[in-house]
Design an enzyme around this catalytic site. Structure first.
Site, PDB file in Angstrom:
ATOM      1  N   GLN A  16       0.809  -1.226   0.000  1.00  0.00           N
ATOM      2  CA  GLN A  16       0.000   0.000   0.000  1.00  0.00           C
ATOM      3  C   GLN A  16       0.841   1.274   0.000  1.00  0.00           C
ATOM      4  OE1 GLN A  16      -2.841  -0.607   3.097  1.00  0.00           O
ATOM      5  NE2 GLN A  16      -4.520   0.172   1.863  1.00  0.00           N
ATOM      6  N   SER A  43      -2.942   4.529  -6.413  1.00  0.00           N
ATOM      7  CA  SER A  43      -3.859   5.059  -5.398  1.00  0.00           C
ATOM      8  C   SER A  43      -3.528   6.511  -5.072  1.00  0.00           C
ATOM      9  CB  SER A  43      -3.786   4.218  -4.116  1.00  0.00           C
ATOM     10  OG  SER A  43      -4.382   2.976  -4.331  1.00  0.00           O
ATOM     11  N   TYR A  96      -9.862  -5.666  -8.874  1.00  0.00           N
ATOM     12  CA  TYR A  96     -10.298  -4.851 -10.014  1.00  0.00           C
ATOM     13  C   TYR A  96     -11.659  -5.301 -10.516  1.00  0.00           C
ATOM     14  CZ  TYR A  96      -5.705  -2.736 -10.412  1.00  0.00           C
ATOM     15  OH  TYR A  96      -4.570  -2.025 -10.163  1.00  0.00           O
TER      16      TYR A  96
END
Ligand code: NAD
Length: 359
Positions: free
Chosen positions: A123, A129, A224
């Protein structure tokens, strides 16, 4: 090892900010930045000077062992780099399937930041993102700029104004940030996504979730969305059309990796919207979610403004650069040990993002 940071010729961002140059130096790397690379993100050369050499583009390309950029180096750039140079950039092999073949002519290795898996462990390295979140925020500001109305409800001595209504299509990272931003500005928001997991997130931001039955999902698609049937898309377009008539703004973010973006807002839908309404299409570069979208253009169709822009993160270049920089540094910690390259190809993050390795 000389680590070079390229100037983004068509973008206001820079891949590494001055603080990041200091961190790269602390990792045992020698750092160089192309002259003027940070200027449009408000990081003049002087801010890098304590930790980096300032070189012109040709010198940087010739001398670097590692080259970092947001957009991939051009063919002309690649013809100047040393054999064995490691490139770190966003090569987007899903959108540009020939990229690996082209890179293979230059004897380079390449990490594509957009191929880092979307897992909890990765992350802090997830540039998709970071940039999508900024784009979602900026999409609302773009819409506000073109909308001839306020966002919040206003009660004034001259009369009361209703809050703006915003419809968000696609509630991934960009869509959720758009919802949050529109809510903060006082709009009423509804949103739609084909992934059922998005429902809870949309509701937690105070927006309404629109349901269209029969969406296909695939748990094996890494989170996704997958392509939907023509029947589902048809029903979805009808639902969107009925909501669009009552909306002031539509923000579309719906993408299916490696495919053309689904058409969710038809010409007919746009023509049913009130004059003055705004569509901001973040899927513009992959064909657009709105049938009338033109990529990198703002058009007005029968009184409705349609903004086609998939690169809105560049409009917030300082924060976008800072976050991109953090993602790259977190990633590089995986394979730079005491200034040397140590590639553990058993590591899933490395193996999935290393799109080519110099032989
Ligand atoms: P994306 O940019 O690929 O697509 C945007 C959104 O459009 C997605 O939510 C998708 O479901 C939606 N969409 C596709 N077709 C649609 C249609 N016909 N109608 C309506 N919506 C449609 O998505 P993204 O923001 O990059 O996120 C992709 C996935 O990765 C999500 O599941 C997200 O939660 C996940 N993710 C995980 C992490 C992590 O764990 N590290 C980080 C970021 C994102």
């Amino acid at each position: 090892m000389l680590t070079g940071i390229l100037n983004e010729t068509e973008d206001q961002r820079v891949a590494i900010v001055p603080e990041g140059a200091a961190k790269l130096a602390a990792m045992g790397l020698t750092v160089a930045i192309e002259k003027g690379a940070g200027v449009s993100a408000s990081f003049p050369d002087e801010m890098y000077a304590a930790h980096a050499r300032i070189l012109d583009r040709d010198e940087l390309l010739r001398e670097s062992d590692i080259l970092i950029s947001i957009h991939p180096p051009t063919a002309d750039d690649l013809s100047k780099v040393k054999k064995g140079t490691l490139l770190i950039s966003m090569f987007q092999p899903f959108a540009d399937p020939d990229v690996v073949q082209r890179l293979s002519q230059y004897g380079v290795s390449a990490f594509s930041m957009d191929m880092i898996p979307r897992t909890t462990l990765a992350q802090s390295m997830d540039v998709l993102s970071s940039m999508a979140s900024i784009a979602g925020y900026q999409a609302v500001l773009e819409a506000a700029r073109y909308l001839p109305r306020y966002f919040p409800m206003m009660i004034t001595a001259a009369g009361s104004l209703k809050p703006a209504k915003v419809l968000v299509l696609g509630a991934g990272v960009a869509g959720l940030q758009a919802i949050a931003t529109a809510r903060r500005l006082g709009a009423m928001v509804e949103a739609f996504d084909t992934r059922s997991a998005a429902k809870e997130e949309v509701l937690s931001l105070g927006a309404r979730f629109i349901e269209v039955e029969g969406a296909r999902e695939d748990k094996g698609a890494g989170g996704y969305a997958i392509e939907q049937s023509e029947d589902f898309l048809k029903r979805q377009r009808e639902e969107v059309k009925s909501r669009a008539e009552k909306s002031d703004i539509i923000i579309t973010t719906a993408q299916v990796r490696g495919r053309k973006a689904p058409t969710l807002v038809t010409r007919d839908t746009v023509e049913n919207m009130r004059p003055g309404s705004v569509v901001v299409d973040l899927a513009a570069s992959t064909g657009g979610n709105c049938e009338l979208t033109q990529d990198n253009a703002v058009i007005v169709h029968k009184g409705v403004t349609i903004v086609g822009n998939s690169n809105l993160a560049t409009l917030l270049p300082q924060d976008a650069s800072f976050l991109f920089n953090n993602n790259v540094l977190n990633f590089m910690k995986l394979f730079i040990k005491e200034g040397q390259l140590v590639l553990d190809k058993q590591n899933e993050i490395i193996s999935q993002s290393l799109i080519i390795e110099a032989s």
